[in-house]
Scaffold this motif. Structure first.
Motif, PDB file in Angstrom:
ATOM      1  N   TYR A 225     -13.954  -4.657  -0.855  1.00 46.55           N
ATOM      2  CA  TYR A 225     -12.566  -4.237  -0.663  1.00 46.55           C
ATOM      3  C   TYR A 225     -12.381  -3.532   0.669  1.00 46.55           C
ATOM      4  CZ  TYR A 225      -8.142  -1.819  -1.160  1.00 46.55           C
ATOM      5  OH  TYR A 225      -6.883  -1.359  -0.942  1.00 46.55           O
ATOM      6  N   VAL A 248     -13.387  -6.509  -5.087  1.00 40.72           N
ATOM      7  CA  VAL A 248     -11.993  -6.900  -5.270  1.00 40.72           C
ATOM      8  C   VAL A 248     -11.794  -7.604  -6.611  1.00 40.72           C
ATOM      9  CG1 VAL A 248     -10.084  -8.265  -4.329  1.00 40.72           C
ATOM     10  CG2 VAL A 248     -11.685  -7.119  -2.784  1.00 40.72           C
ATOM     11  N   TYR A 268      -9.163  -3.032  -6.747  1.00 39.85           N
ATOM     12  CA  TYR A 268     -10.575  -2.823  -6.432  1.00 39.85           C
ATOM     13  C   TYR A 268     -11.227  -1.974  -7.517  1.00 39.85           C
ATOM     14  CZ  TYR A 268      -8.667   1.530  -4.487  1.00 39.85           C
ATOM     15  OH  TYR A 268      -8.002   2.710  -4.317  1.00 39.85           O
TER      16      TYR A 268
END
Length: 285
Positions: A225, A248, A268
């Motif tokens: 992320y 993610v 996330y």
């Protein structure tokens, strides 16, 4: 004394066959349940394929280009969805048309995630490590290059040629499994399912023939992320770096609002989340 002997002779006895039947019934029921739990359903589309009887049903996503992210005026937008950028995916790849189910998870890993879950509902509570172990087992089982989708592949697949928040246009509880008592133009109604999660084909697929990209379970992808798309890959590859702690999730969850299940929405996580499931990709030979 003689009368007592007669009484004992006249009393019904437990025969060996009755005892065997009493023991066999639970095992037979368990066997029937296991066969039902592990037997895959028929293909949804004759153009789709499975690489093994226990493998997920796959469809091929064609090459193409799309604008990844959301414009500043999209309702419900978060800042990490920009800047909007062009992504070119110049290769076909296959994806599972449904999120990985409890049935598929059990058949591939040999591990049941509890006794109760419906076999055709998506598996949930999956960690990053477990998701990668699952695709590794698929590779070993089939000899094919199974993997997680990259974040850009996921959004390309989910949008299926559309540019709005949802591939089906205006959102409603007849089209996706989410919190229908929320905002963003959603009607105040409950989802049309009997349980918390929707089975694969409860709602219509997108133009690529892929189901449940909005809501249901959040889907683990391969990327680390980052807080925006500055410097993000534009070729469909995942954005990763050594030792990243945050991964993610895409697609949202059954209890999320419409804003949280849009095509561009990013989430996330680290470790394990009860909301996390997965969809798999496979390289085309």
């Amino acid at each position: 004394m003689f009368h007592k002997v007669l009484e004992r002779i006249s009393q019904p006895k437990h025969s060996l066959s009755a005892t065997l039947v009493a023991w066999a019934i639970p095992f037979a029921l368990l066997a029937i349940y296991w066969i039902w739990y592990t037997t895959p359903p028929a293909l949804t589309d004759p153009n789709n394929f499975r690489d093994c009887d226990e493998c997920p049903e796959m469809t091929v996503i064609p090459p193409g280009k799309f604008l990844m992210g959301s414009p500043p005026w999209e309702e419900g937008r978060f800042r990490d969805e920009g800047p909007v950028h062009l992504v070119t995916i110049d290769y076909p790849f296959a994806v599972s048309i449904f999120e990985i189910t409890n049935r598929e998870w059990s058949a591939i890993t040999g591990v049941r995630r509890g006794f109760g879950p419906d076999p055709d509902e998506p598996v949930s509570g999956v960690s990053w490590v477990e998701a990668n172990e699952f695709v590794l087992l698929l590779r070993e089982r089939t000899g094919k290059e199974y993997r997680l989708l990259s974040e850009s592949e996921w959004e390309y697949m989910a949008r299926a040629g559309t540019t709005g928040p949802f591939h089906f246009g205006e959102i409603s509880v007849e089209k996706a499994n989410y919190d229908g008592n929320s905002y963003m133009g959603s009607p105040t109604a409950s989802p049309i399912i009997d349980d918390y999660f929707a089975e694969g084909d409860t709602y219509p697929p997108n133009a690529f023939g892929v189901y449940n990209v909005h809501g249901n379970v959040a889907e683990i992808v391969a990327d680390c992320y980052s807080t925006n798309y500055e410097g993000a890959p534009t070729d469909g590859s995942p954005r990763t770096w050594p030792g990243c702690d945050w991964r993610v999730l895409r697609g949202g969850y059954a209890s999320f609002s419409p804003a949280q299940i849009r095509s561009a929405k990013r989430a996330y996580y680290s470790g394990r989340l009860g909301t996390a499931g997965l969809r798999v990709a496979r390289d085309i030979d």
